[in-house]
Design an enzyme around this catalytic site. Sequence first.
Site, PDB file in Angstrom:
ATOM      1  N   HIS A  86       0.857  -1.202   0.000  1.00  0.00           N
ATOM      2  CA  HIS A  86       0.000   0.000   0.000  1.00  0.00           C
ATOM      3  C   HIS A  86       0.892   1.250   0.000  1.00  0.00           C
ATOM      4  O   HIS A  86       0.923   2.019   0.959  1.00  0.00           O
ATOM      5  CB  HIS A  86      -0.913  -0.022   1.222  1.00  0.00           C
TER       6      HIS A  86
ATOM      7  N   GLU B 100      -2.160  -0.545  -5.948  1.00  0.00           N
ATOM      8  CA  GLU B 100      -2.094  -1.801  -5.207  1.00  0.00           C
ATOM      9  C   GLU B 100      -2.305  -2.985  -6.142  1.00  0.00           C
ATOM     10  O   GLU B 100      -3.386  -3.140  -6.711  1.00  0.00           O
ATOM     11  CB  GLU B 100      -3.150  -1.844  -4.112  1.00  0.00           C
TER      12      GLU B 100
END
Length: 390
Positions: A191, A350
């Site tokens: 992330h 992501e």
Amino acid sequence: MWTPTLFSLLAATTVAQYSTNTTLGPDANGKYQISSDGIRANFIPYGASISNLFIKGKDGVERDIVLGFDKASQYEGEVHPHLGGVPGRYANRIKNSTFDIDGETFHILPNENNNNDTLHGGPNGWDYRNFTIVSHTTDSITFSIVDPDGEQGFPGEVISYITYTMTPNTWKIKIVAMATTKKTPIMLTSHTYWNLDGFANPDTPLALNHTFSLPYSGQRVGADNILIPDGTILPNQKYSVNDFWSSPKQIGANFTSPDLYGNCGFNCTGYDTCYIVNRDQNGPYDWHNTGPVASLSSDWSGIKIDIYTDQEAFQFYSCGGQTGDLPLKSTQGVSGRPAFVQQYGCVVMEVQDWIDAINQPEWQREKRQIFGPNSPTYTLEADYVFSASK
């Protein structure tokens, strides 16, 4: 059933495969550096997080292009937006904080939208915990975590290794996770927040001028106004606001379009979207060489990222939730401008699987998201390849 001897052999093999047993210490800020030609980065045990990534732009100036804090000690106790870590044991959102496995319903801890869903594994997800450093060399670092049975309500123990390796101009990620005692959902990701200008572009502190491409993503996961998947798979029609597949375009290209309002949830303009990666028509393919699933570039710095991965979805977030109170690092910014991340000042990319597929059985993602002692090991691989225009 896993035995201690079997797990020890697997763990030793996993670690040896990606790094040696040399151990290097942290710097004065509690960070661990690895590097290769044209690239260097700092990591911290908290969340197995990347805190700095230095790449030279077209002007030869080295820029720190990821968000984070100056010191490792600043992460603990801070309400941070999952900065650079590995959220787990299930990344992204879980509808109603529940799921079923083999007819049994599990209730996990909620932490978003007035406790109506679970985001990134719950209030004590992996990126709010300290990992163990298993190995650290000049070009690679491996972190590990043991997630106990019942933590955040998830069934079964999970043991995971996160290995980051630098090769020339490339950041390699490999994640393995083993469900040792019971069947459980596992979906992981990195992330990381990006600004390819290192916030040093004198004309703008934003990332809306970055050019983005998703060449395999003609579809996306449909979601309601709190970004929970609603079971639909939607087309990204050519020239629509979600079309990044037919040709690259700047992230801010459609920000004046009324179609972008609500695209990232209630009263939100921008992107917080799970795009499907459709490569099967090209199969069999080698994900290392077939082509990047995503590319991001900045004309100002000249820096470009090409992302290669074995994952079949891609979450893209345009940082619409930033409110100007997250500080930049001392390695970022430009004199005379507030040293804080502004709304749309960054992007998150992501690599992962289809979000909340554990609550969408018709998508048939069980083998990619439900793991147990007798199933294959969960794995994720990604290569972030950097270049600079001349």
